[in-house]
Design an enzyme around this catalytic site. Structure first.
Site, PDB file in Angstrom:
ATOM      1  N   ARG A 101       0.282  -3.942  11.429  1.00  0.00           N
ATOM      2  CA  ARG A 101       1.681  -3.803  11.032  1.00  0.00           C
ATOM      3  C   ARG A 101       2.592  -3.347  12.164  1.00  0.00           C
ATOM      4  NH1 ARG A 101      -1.772  -2.952   7.240  1.00  0.00           N
ATOM      5  NH2 ARG A 101      -1.412  -3.653   5.103  1.00  0.00           N
TER       6      ARG A 101
ATOM      7  N   GLU B 248       0.866  -1.171   0.000  1.00  0.00           N
ATOM      8  CA  GLU B 248       0.000   0.000   0.000  1.00  0.00           C
ATOM      9  C   GLU B 248       0.904   1.223   0.000  1.00  0.00           C
ATOM     10  OE1 GLU B 248      -3.093   2.775   0.417  1.00  0.00           O
ATOM     11  OE2 GLU B 248      -1.133   2.745   1.333  1.00  0.00           O
TER      12      GLU B 248
ATOM     13  N   SER C 193       4.695   1.827   9.714  1.00  0.00           N
ATOM     14  CA  SER C 193       5.642   1.925   8.603  1.00  0.00           C
ATOM     15  C   SER C 193       6.528   3.159   8.715  1.00  0.00           C
ATOM     16  CB  SER C 193       4.904   1.905   7.257  1.00  0.00           C
ATOM     17  OG  SER C 193       4.343   0.630   7.028  1.00  0.00           O
TER      18      SER C 193
ATOM     19  N   CYS D 229       2.938  -0.323   4.516  1.00  0.00           N
ATOM     20  CA  CYS D 229       1.735   0.484   4.299  1.00  0.00           C
ATOM     21  C   CYS D 229       2.202   1.931   4.274  1.00  0.00           C
ATOM     22  CB  CYS D 229       0.710   0.242   5.402  1.00  0.00           C
ATOM     23  SG  CYS D 229      -0.933   0.861   4.999  1.00  0.00           S
TER      24      CYS D 229
ATOM     25  N   CYS E 256      -5.143   6.069   5.720  1.00  0.00           N
ATOM     26  CA  CYS E 256      -4.871   4.819   5.018  1.00  0.00           C
ATOM     27  C   CYS E 256      -6.167   4.201   4.523  1.00  0.00           C
ATOM     28  CB  CYS E 256      -4.157   3.860   5.964  1.00  0.00           C
ATOM     29  SG  CYS E 256      -3.839   2.232   5.272  1.00  0.00           S
TER      30      CYS E 256
ATOM     31  N   CYS F 170      -5.792  -0.107   6.999  1.00  0.00           N
ATOM     32  CA  CYS F 170      -6.109  -0.189   8.438  1.00  0.00           C
ATOM     33  C   CYS F 170      -6.838   1.061   8.890  1.00  0.00           C
ATOM     34  CB  CYS F 170      -4.868  -0.443   9.272  1.00  0.00           C
ATOM     35  SG  CYS F 170      -3.317  -0.010   8.525  1.00  0.00           S
TER      36      CYS F 170
ATOM     37  N   HIS G 204      -6.603   3.436  12.710  1.00  0.00           N
ATOM     38  CA  HIS G 204      -6.348   4.876  12.858  1.00  0.00           C
ATOM     39  C   HIS G 204      -7.550   5.564  13.511  1.00  0.00           C
ATOM     40  CE1 HIS G 204      -2.505   5.255  10.816  1.00  0.00           C
ATOM     41  NE2 HIS G 204      -2.948   4.434   9.871  1.00  0.00           N
TER      42      HIS G 204
ATOM     43  N   CYS H 155       0.139   5.276   4.983  1.00  0.00           N
ATOM     44  CA  CYS H 155       0.030   5.620   6.398  1.00  0.00           C
ATOM     45  C   CYS H 155       1.182   6.519   6.806  1.00  0.00           C
ATOM     46  CB  CYS H 155       0.074   4.359   7.264  1.00  0.00           C
ATOM     47  SG  CYS H 155      -1.419   3.371   7.244  1.00  0.00           S
TER      48      CYS H 155
END
Length: 591
Positions: free
Chosen positions: A498, A14, A521, A565, A62, A65, A69, A568
């Site tokens: 993650r 992503e 990330s 990701c 994102c 997820c 968030h 994010c």
């Protein structure tokens, strides 16, 4: 003579990620750089907003997820106002997040990561009879019956893929590095992987429905509010509770009978890459951690998550304990102190001259561009700023976050549940503990966690059902916003699929004065910091041998093991750094 490899974009993730690596004459990576090429400005968008609305905007960080968030943002405001949510709300939030974990991990392994291990073209030469026997073999290692083991089923899938190849319609399978010498599965094992890949497309759809039952929709659920949840009718409806459990049990079956056996299969076949050590559990408990290919930093951090009681936001017992493990030493876990978290921008495209705690964090873009070379390739300015991702630091240390961190810290903390799942996995697979500290181990940790989560969620849905049947219908804690909104600050620190995810909010006169989010990330994909220390992605690539520099399969495999990701972590400028447009939204207008 060294060679510079550029992998851009990294696909099956992503967001937008670029990896540059330097390999020596033996094709071994001796240096690496991770760069995100897109900017995120959500922090500035949230300034001046009503803090109760932040979650609905923050979830747009994102598209994967979203609900995590959303919840972290809501929890930051609840922390600022010292709000304790009711039991039903706590369990429902756990179920929404748990559903995301199971769905996300299955999708990651099969649709984003599996093709780093599975050679699709090799599957065409498999013997379906032998494939069925192979499926039974690996399912038995997991202590399960196989999800499918009929030779006719494997033959039908093989014919289906062969038809695509003959017609030149491989589609998403079309540009793989098929035939690369670092693919290690047999044709029959590859056919098992392809079969489960295709079946997982249907399974994940039903798994996503679980989140929508209590969240309202997926992605971007909308039932979590400051003080609790709004899905009152779903909680009180036995049919909705039963539907959630039936979908959960169906997904759990795939996890146990397909996902776990496939990870055993891959872990065994790639175990040689996973570690150069045969360290025992007792040796690692004595601090003798050893990392294999992709091991990286060997420093792990978890904020902890999934509250198991109602004693308070940062007081409750947790499914995943918080803490820090350093140097792969699982003999001890260091307590987490959020005051020791800071973000550095020395090598990130932002203004700033020192690491800042998120409460004082700044998001001021300062894009300095790429380095133009005579060969026509624009390389990163690796001695300067080279990524839109900041560099988080914990107690002046670079750390890795994610499922591997949660499992390692759980074992180090002597958590009975996590230790049981980790040791059982290793014992069944006859794998050394040191295999965890590698690309393969990172992938295995995610599967172990999925198995654990699919089990504990059965307990949670039963707990919710029993609590409602006992007469508890409470879903929201009332609070007086006007009395607490003059000046406050709070944090929502827990875990996403993650890894460690934190949202920090400072509130003045009832409005957001400052907002910062440090996402998984950001911790893992970050560039070097002010001391020149590598981020988790970068460190994990050092020492990796690349079979064919024109097919950097090994780089992609290790990076995918983190499940990047990047949206994010960073959002929205054009390739030349130009501002595309400015929009002003009047939120006070009525319709």
């Amino acid at each position: 003579m060294s060679k510079h490899i550029v992998v851009d974009p990294i696909t099956r993730i992503e967001g937008h990620l670029r990896i540059e690596a330097v390999i020596d004459e033996n094709n071994t990576i001796v240096d690496a750089y991770s760069a995100s090429t897109m900017f995120r400005g959500i922090e500035t968008i949230l300034q001046g907003r009503d803090p109760r609305d932040c979650g609905l905007l923050a979830m747009r960080i994102c598209g994967v997820c979203t609900g995590t968030h959303y919840q972290r943002s809501i929890e930051a405001v609840e922390d600022a106002f010292d709000i304790t949510i009711p039991k039903n709300a706590r369990i429902v939030r756990n179920l929404i997040q748990g559903a995301l974990y199971v769905h996300d991990h299955v999708v990651h392994f099969y649709h984003l990561h599996a093709l780093d291990f599975v050679d699709v073209v090799s599957a065409l030469s498999a013997d379906p009879v032998k494939t069925a026997a192979e499926a039974r073999k690996w399912a038995s290692v997991a202590g399960e019956s196989p999800f499918i083991d009929g030779e006719s089923e494997f033959k039908a899938i093989q014919d289906r893929v062969a038809k695509f190849v003959k017609q030149g319609r491989l589609g998403i399978f079309g540009n793989g590095y098929w035939g690369n010498p670092h693919y290690k599965l047999t044709p029959e094992q590859n056919l098992i992987g392809v079969a489960h890949y295709l079946q997982a497309l249907d399974i994940q759809r039903d798994m996503a429905k679980m989140q929508a039952i209590f969240g309202g929709k997926n992605p971007h659920p909308q039932s979590i509010v400051v003080g609790g949840v709004t899905c009152v009718q779903d909680i009180q409806n036995p049919a909705r509770l039963a539907l959630f459990k039936s979908l959960l049990l169906a997904g759990r079956k795939f996890v146990k009978q397909a996902y776990l056996p496939d990870v055993y299969m891959a872990g065994t076949m790639y175990a040689g890459e996973a570690t150069d050590s045969k360290a025992t559990f007792s040796e690692l408990m004595g601090g003798k951690g050893v990392g294999g290919t992709g091991g990286g930093l060997l420093n792990f951090m978890s904020y902890g998550d999934f509250r198991l009681d109602d004693t308070g936001f940062y007081k409750s017992a947790l499914l995943f304990p918080s803490g820090v493990v350093l140097g792969g030493d699982i003999s001890k876990v260091h307590p987490l102190d959020q005051e020791k978290i800071a973000e550095d921008v020395t090598h990130a495209w932002y203004k700033g001259d020192k690491p800042l705690h998120p409460y004082e964090g700044q998001t001021i873009p300062e894009y300095t561009g790429l380095d133009k070379r005579s060969d026509g390739i624009a390389y990163l300015k690796t001695k300067e700023k080279y990524s839109w991702i900041k560099s988080p630091i914990y107690n002046d240390t670079r750390v890795e976050v994610g499922p591997l961190a949660r499992m390692v810290i759980g074992v180090a903390a002597k958590d009975k549940r996590i230790t049981k799942y980790v040791t059982e996995f290793l014992e069944r697979g006859k794998l050394p503990v040191s295999v965890l500290f590698s690309t393969v181990g990172r992938t295995a940790a995610r599967a172990i966690e999925t198995s654990l989560m699919s089990d504990v969620m059965v307990e949670w849905i039963d707990e919710l059902t029993a609590n409602v049947l006992a007469g508890d219908k409470s879903t929201w804690t009332e609070f007086d916003f006007d009395k607490v909104s003059v000046s406050a600050k709070g944090r929502g620190m827990a875990e996403a699929p993650r890894g460690a995810l934190g949202h920090w909010v400072s509130i003045t006169d009832g409005k957001v004065a400052n907002y910062q989010a440090i996402v998984p990330s950001t911790w893992n994909a970050a560039p070097r910091d002010h001391k020149g220390r590598l981020g988790a992605y970068e460190a994990s690539l050092i020492g990796t041998k690349v079979a064919n520099p024109e097919q950097p399969l090994e780089i992609i495999r290790t990076i995918h093991s983190f499940d990047p990701c990047i949206a994010c972590a960073v959002h929205v400028v054009d390739t030349k750094g130009k501002e595309l447009a400015v929009y002003k939204v009047d939120t006070s207008c009525s319709i």
